[in-house]
Design a protein around this motif. Structure first.
Motif, PDB file in Angstrom:
ATOM      1  N   GLU A   7       6.504  35.102  71.151  1.00 45.55           N
ATOM      2  CA  GLU A   7       7.365  35.057  69.975  1.00 45.55           C
ATOM      3  C   GLU A   7       6.718  35.856  68.850  1.00 45.55           C
ATOM      4  O   GLU A   7       5.487  35.935  68.761  1.00 45.55           O
ATOM      5  N   PRO A   8       7.519  36.464  67.978  1.00 44.32           N
ATOM      6  CA  PRO A   8       6.939  37.166  66.827  1.00 44.32           C
ATOM      7  C   PRO A   8       6.024  36.245  66.027  1.00 44.32           C
ATOM      8  O   PRO A   8       6.308  35.058  65.854  1.00 44.32           O
ATOM      9  N   THR A   9       4.925  36.806  65.558  1.00 47.08           N
ATOM     10  CA  THR A   9       3.940  36.035  64.801  1.00 47.08           C
ATOM     11  C   THR A   9       4.176  36.191  63.300  1.00 47.08           C
ATOM     12  O   THR A   9       5.092  36.897  62.859  1.00 47.08           O
ATOM     13  N   GLY A  10       3.295  35.567  62.544  1.00 49.46           N
ATOM     14  CA  GLY A  10       3.347  35.739  61.099  1.00 49.46           C
ATOM     15  C   GLY A  10       3.187  37.187  60.684  1.00 49.46           C
ATOM     16  O   GLY A  10       3.737  37.613  59.657  1.00 49.46           O
ATOM     17  N   ALA A  11       2.449  37.975  61.472  1.00 50.91           N
ATOM     18  CA  ALA A  11       2.291  39.396  61.146  1.00 50.91           C
ATOM     19  C   ALA A  11       3.627  40.122  61.255  1.00 50.91           C
ATOM     20  O   ALA A  11       3.991  40.919  60.378  1.00 50.91           O
ATOM     21  N   ASN A  21       3.454  49.107  72.426  1.00 49.18           N
ATOM     22  CA  ASN A  21       3.509  47.823  73.120  1.00 49.18           C
ATOM     23  C   ASN A  21       4.801  47.687  73.916  1.00 49.18           C
ATOM     24  O   ASN A  21       5.854  48.190  73.519  1.00 49.18           O
ATOM     25  N   PHE A  22       4.712  46.940  75.025  1.00 48.08           N
ATOM     26  CA  PHE A  22       5.871  46.730  75.889  1.00 48.08           C
ATOM     27  C   PHE A  22       6.720  45.537  75.451  1.00 48.08           C
ATOM     28  O   PHE A  22       7.800  45.320  75.994  1.00 48.08           O
ATOM     29  N   ASP A  23       6.233  44.717  74.521  1.00 52.00           N
ATOM     30  CA  ASP A  23       6.785  43.374  74.340  1.00 52.00           C
ATOM     31  C   ASP A  23       8.028  43.299  73.466  1.00 52.00           C
ATOM     32  O   ASP A  23       8.651  42.247  73.379  1.00 52.00           O
ATOM     33  N   ARG A  24       8.382  44.377  72.776  1.00 52.23           N
ATOM     34  CA  ARG A  24       9.567  44.423  71.918  1.00 52.23           C
ATOM     35  C   ARG A  24       9.512  43.420  70.770  1.00 52.23           C
ATOM     36  O   ARG A  24      10.552  43.045  70.203  1.00 52.23           O
ATOM     37  N   LEU A  25       8.329  42.977  70.383  1.00 55.74           N
ATOM     38  CA  LEU A  25       8.230  41.945  69.354  1.00 55.74           C
ATOM     39  C   LEU A  25       8.681  42.448  67.987  1.00 55.74           C
ATOM     40  O   LEU A  25       9.237  41.682  67.193  1.00 55.74           O
ATOM     41  N   PHE A  26       8.451  43.721  67.685  1.00 58.95           N
ATOM     42  CA  PHE A  26       8.948  44.245  66.411  1.00 58.95           C
ATOM     43  C   PHE A  26      10.471  44.285  66.417  1.00 58.95           C
ATOM     44  O   PHE A  26      11.124  43.891  65.447  1.00 58.95           O
ATOM     45  N   ALA A  27      11.048  44.769  67.517  1.00 56.98           N
ATOM     46  CA  ALA A  27      12.508  44.799  67.616  1.00 56.98           C
ATOM     47  C   ALA A  27      13.083  43.391  67.528  1.00 56.98           C
ATOM     48  O   ALA A  27      14.121  43.163  66.890  1.00 56.98           O
ATOM     49  N   ARG A  28      12.403  42.437  68.147  1.00 60.23           N
ATOM     50  CA  ARG A  28      12.891  41.059  68.120  1.00 60.23           C
ATOM     51  C   ARG A  28      12.771  40.440  66.729  1.00 60.23           C
ATOM     52  O   ARG A  28      13.398  39.422  66.442  1.00 60.23           O
ATOM     53  N   THR A  29      11.963  41.069  65.873  1.00 58.61           N
ATOM     54  CA  THR A  29      11.855  40.616  64.486  1.00 58.61           C
ATOM     55  C   THR A  29      12.900  41.284  63.606  1.00 58.61           C
ATOM     56  O   THR A  29      13.100  40.879  62.459  1.00 58.61           O
ATOM     57  N   GLY A  30      13.560  42.310  64.139  1.00 55.37           N
ATOM     58  CA  GLY A  30      14.558  43.027  63.356  1.00 55.37           C
ATOM     59  C   GLY A  30      14.055  44.321  62.760  1.00 55.37           C
ATOM     60  O   GLY A  30      14.699  44.896  61.876  1.00 55.37           O
ATOM     61  N   ILE A  31      12.893  44.818  63.239  1.00 58.97           N
ATOM     62  CA  ILE A  31      12.324  46.073  62.746  1.00 58.97           C
ATOM     63  C   ILE A  31      12.546  47.149  63.806  1.00 58.97           C
ATOM     64  O   ILE A  31      12.218  46.942  64.976  1.00 58.97           O
ATOM     65  N   PRO A  32      13.082  48.306  63.444  1.00 60.66           N
ATOM     66  CA  PRO A  32      13.278  49.367  64.448  1.00 60.66           C
ATOM     67  C   PRO A  32      11.949  49.862  64.997  1.00 60.66           C
ATOM     68  O   PRO A  32      10.944  49.913  64.283  1.00 60.66           O
ATOM     69  N   CYS A  81     -10.067  42.938  59.327  1.00 58.82           N
ATOM     70  CA  CYS A  81      -9.437  41.626  59.207  1.00 58.82           C
ATOM     71  C   CYS A  81      -8.374  41.501  60.282  1.00 58.82           C
ATOM     72  O   CYS A  81      -7.853  42.505  60.779  1.00 58.82           O
ATOM     73  N   GLU A  82      -8.041  40.280  60.655  1.00 63.64           N
ATOM     74  CA  GLU A  82      -6.913  40.058  61.544  1.00 63.64           C
ATOM     75  C   GLU A  82      -5.618  40.345  60.797  1.00 63.64           C
ATOM     76  O   GLU A  82      -5.550  40.272  59.566  1.00 63.64           O
ATOM     77  N   ALA A  83      -4.576  40.660  61.552  1.00 67.79           N
ATOM     78  CA  ALA A  83      -3.341  41.144  60.939  1.00 67.79           C
ATOM     79  C   ALA A  83      -2.650  40.086  60.085  1.00 67.79           C
ATOM     80  O   ALA A  83      -2.184  40.382  58.973  1.00 67.79           O
ATOM     81  N   ILE A  84      -2.552  38.857  60.572  1.00 71.96           N
ATOM     82  CA  ILE A  84      -1.742  37.856  59.876  1.00 71.96           C
ATOM     83  C   ILE A  84      -2.259  37.578  58.464  1.00 71.96           C
ATOM     84  O   ILE A  84      -1.504  37.702  57.488  1.00 71.96           O
ATOM     85  N   PRO A  85      -3.532  37.219  58.277  1.00 67.75           N
ATOM     86  CA  PRO A  85      -3.977  36.941  56.903  1.00 67.75           C
ATOM     87  C   PRO A  85      -3.953  38.173  56.004  1.00 67.75           C
ATOM     88  O   PRO A  85      -3.638  38.068  54.809  1.00 67.75           O
ATOM     89  N   ALA A  86      -4.265  39.338  56.553  1.00 68.12           N
ATOM     90  CA  ALA A  86      -4.292  40.547  55.719  1.00 68.12           C
ATOM     91  C   ALA A  86      -2.892  40.921  55.245  1.00 68.12           C
ATOM     92  O   ALA A  86      -2.697  41.307  54.081  1.00 68.12           O
ATOM     93  N   LEU A  87      -1.904  40.810  56.118  1.00 69.11           N
ATOM     94  CA  LEU A  87      -0.537  41.158  55.724  1.00 69.11           C
ATOM     95  C   LEU A  87       0.041  40.120  54.765  1.00 69.11           C
ATOM     96  O   LEU A  87       0.788  40.464  53.838  1.00 69.11           O
ATOM     97  N   ARG A  88      -0.292  38.863  54.969  1.00 72.25           N
ATOM     98  CA  ARG A  88       0.182  37.838  54.034  1.00 72.25           C
ATOM     99  C   ARG A  88      -0.410  38.056  52.646  1.00 72.25           C
ATOM    100  O   ARG A  88       0.278  37.879  51.634  1.00 72.25           O
ATOM    101  N   ARG A  89      -1.673  38.457  52.593  1.00 70.87           N
ATOM    102  CA  ARG A  89      -2.293  38.747  51.304  1.00 70.87           C
ATOM    103  C   ARG A  89      -1.611  39.937  50.643  1.00 70.87           C
ATOM    104  O   ARG A  89      -1.361  39.931  49.423  1.00 70.87           O
ATOM    105  N   LEU A  90      -1.274  40.964  51.429  1.00 68.76           N
ATOM    106  CA  LEU A  90      -0.561  42.117  50.882  1.00 68.76           C
ATOM    107  C   LEU A  90       0.792  41.688  50.319  1.00 68.76           C
ATOM    108  O   LEU A  90       1.194  42.133  49.229  1.00 68.76           O
ATOM    109  N   ALA A  91       1.493  40.822  51.042  1.00 68.54           N
ATOM    110  CA  ALA A  91       2.787  40.341  50.554  1.00 68.54           C
ATOM    111  C   ALA A  91       2.632  39.582  49.234  1.00 68.54           C
ATOM    112  O   ALA A  91       3.461  39.717  48.320  1.00 68.54           O
ATOM    113  N   GLU A  92       1.564  38.795  49.113  1.00 63.11           N
ATOM    114  CA  GLU A  92       1.316  38.083  47.855  1.00 63.11           C
ATOM    115  C   GLU A  92       1.106  39.069  46.709  1.00 63.11           C
ATOM    116  O   GLU A  92       1.637  38.882  45.603  1.00 63.11           O
ATOM    117  N   LEU A  93       0.326  40.115  46.963  1.00 65.58           N
ATOM    118  CA  LEU A  93       0.055  41.103  45.918  1.00 65.58           C
ATOM    119  C   LEU A  93       1.334  41.810  45.482  1.00 65.58           C
ATOM    120  O   LEU A  93       1.456  42.232  44.325  1.00 65.58           O
TER     121      LEU A  93
END
Length: 413
Positions: free
Chosen positions: A283-287, A308-319, A396-408
């Motif tokens: 399933e798509p993660t927080g990242a 990646n083969f998993d289509r996780l970005f597409a499944r999140t709604g990102i082309p 850094c791992e993707a999830i905390p770094a991207l969440r911090r970017l979103a906060e900024l």
């Protein structure tokens, strides 16, 4: 061994819908339901540590090519995910005595695995819905095609295991040999990138484009791509050690891949389909969700260049723009007008042309990567190969770094 081979039984309606939406054939020819891999290993002075090359030991070669076709089986009360077609080809170039010994091993393994021998009209062995074929050559047809010399005293032997009635187009059969003709992958010369504690530097280079490797997929529970090196016995690697430095499988007597498939067919096929099972269930993660919020806010633009083969970005709604190719010719990556940066997430050595084009267009390149793995509590460095002066690396791992970017950026996730 009967096909189709079950991968997941009793899919939920949501899983069946996801299959039709994200894994059906796409315009342009991409087929997300086909998993394919190619490895070619040769002996060369540049890979002497891994291949065992020396002045007195050279000329060996191993080529592996596999294709697994997945589908929905709708003959049961509930849909199930199955592997419908299998193709595996392994080619060896080695001293003639080793090839002869390998031929004897192959025939013994076929007997142990209860494969039924063919006859003069069709010499292939059969086990259920699979055929196995063995072919020896003094000069391999692909070497003749490419004008490559065969070392004195060497012969080649090919083993192919494939579904009954499976047909592989000539261009696909030739693909691993076209990759071989392209030569070894040349390592990038690392420059002197800067390091930063977070992605706050991106705020001065908005909007940004994203390129993603397997880092986000690993966070979602999908096996790293180097896990396939174990399944297909590409190196002596075992466990979660780093790929670099592990010796290649360069002698037929060391090759347990075909032995495992011929003597324990169902068990080995289960290993081969494990990654697709995991990526389909992932399933798509927080990242992924945070990136979607950044896209919706206009801070990220264009498709995600993904390998990646998993289509996780597409499944999140990102082309997605799928970049993975085996001929080392990365598809053209379009950068939207106004893009000012490229954010590379969890990608090390491959598909560097995406980053090269970004630099050529004047985009600032940021890397989000831990630059290593932790094994038994010990962190081992695995530096980004192609980082250049002027690039920025955030370890850094993707999830905390991207969440911090979103906060900024005051983006709600």
């Amino acid at each position: 061994m009967l096909l189709p081979h079950p991968v997941l039984d009793s899919l939920t309606p949501e899983q069946s819908a996801a299959w039709h939406q994200y894994f059906a054939p796409e315009p342009g020819g991409r087929r997300p339901s086909v998993e394919e891999g190619i490895w070619r290993r040769t002996q060369d002075p540049r890979n002497a540590e891994q291949s065992g090359w020396s002045e007195d030991e050279s000329g060996r070669r191993r080529v592996v090519h596999y294709r697994l076709h997945y589908d929905l089986d709708q003959t049961q009360p509930m849909d199930r995910l199955v592997m419908a077609e299998l193709y595996l080809a392994v080619s060896w170039l080695a001293p003639a005595a080793e090839v002869a010994a390998h031929r004897r091993d192959l025939e013994r393994w076929l007997a142990e695995g209860r494969w039924r021998a063919g006859d003069d009209t069709d010499p292939r062995w059969r086990r259920g819905d699979l055929y196995a074929a063995i072919t020896e050559h003094d000069v391999h047809p692909q070497d003749e095609r490419a004008g490559r010399d065969t070392p004195a005293g060497f012969r080649s032997i090919d083993v192919t295991v494939e579904s009954v009635d499976y047909t592989l187009p000539r261009a696909s059969r030739n693909l691993p040999w076209d990759v071989l003709a392209g030569g070894m992958r040349v390592k990038e010369q690392r420059g002197a990138p800067q390091y930063a504690a977070d992605l706050s530097g991106l705020l001065e280079h908005l909007p940004f484009v994203v390129e993603a490797g397997c880092g986000t997929s690993i966070e979602a529970g999908v096996q790293p791509l180097h896990w396939l090196h174990e399944v297909y016995r590409v190196t002596e690697r075992r466990g979660n050690d780093l790929t670099q430095g592990y010796r290649f499988t360069m002698a037929p007597a060391q090759d347990t891949l075909i032995q495992e498939l011929l003597t324990g067919t169902e068990r080995k096929v289960d290993d081969m389909v494990a990654m697709f099972r995991a990526l389909f269930q992932a399933e798509p993660t927080g990242a992924h969700r945070t990136l979607k919020a950044l896209y919706d806010a206009g801070h990220a633009v264009g498709p995600v260049a993904t390998h990646n083969f998993d289509r996780l970005f597409a499944r999140t709604g990102i082309p997605e723009a799928f970049m993975r190719r085996y001929d080392q010719r990365t598809p053209h990556m379009h950068y939207p007008a106004g893009a000012r940066a490229l954010l590379v997430i969890g990608l090390h050595a491959d598909r560097r042309e995406v980053q090269a084009r970004a630099r050529k267009l004047g985009l600032k390149v940021f890397y989000l990567d831990t630059e290593g793995v932790t094994e038994n509590g010990v962190h081992k460095e695995y530096l980004i190969e192609g980082a250049r002066e002027g690039d920025v690396i955030v370890r850094c791992e993707a999830i905390p770094a991207l969440r911090r970017l979103a906060e900024l950026l005051d983006v709600k996730c």
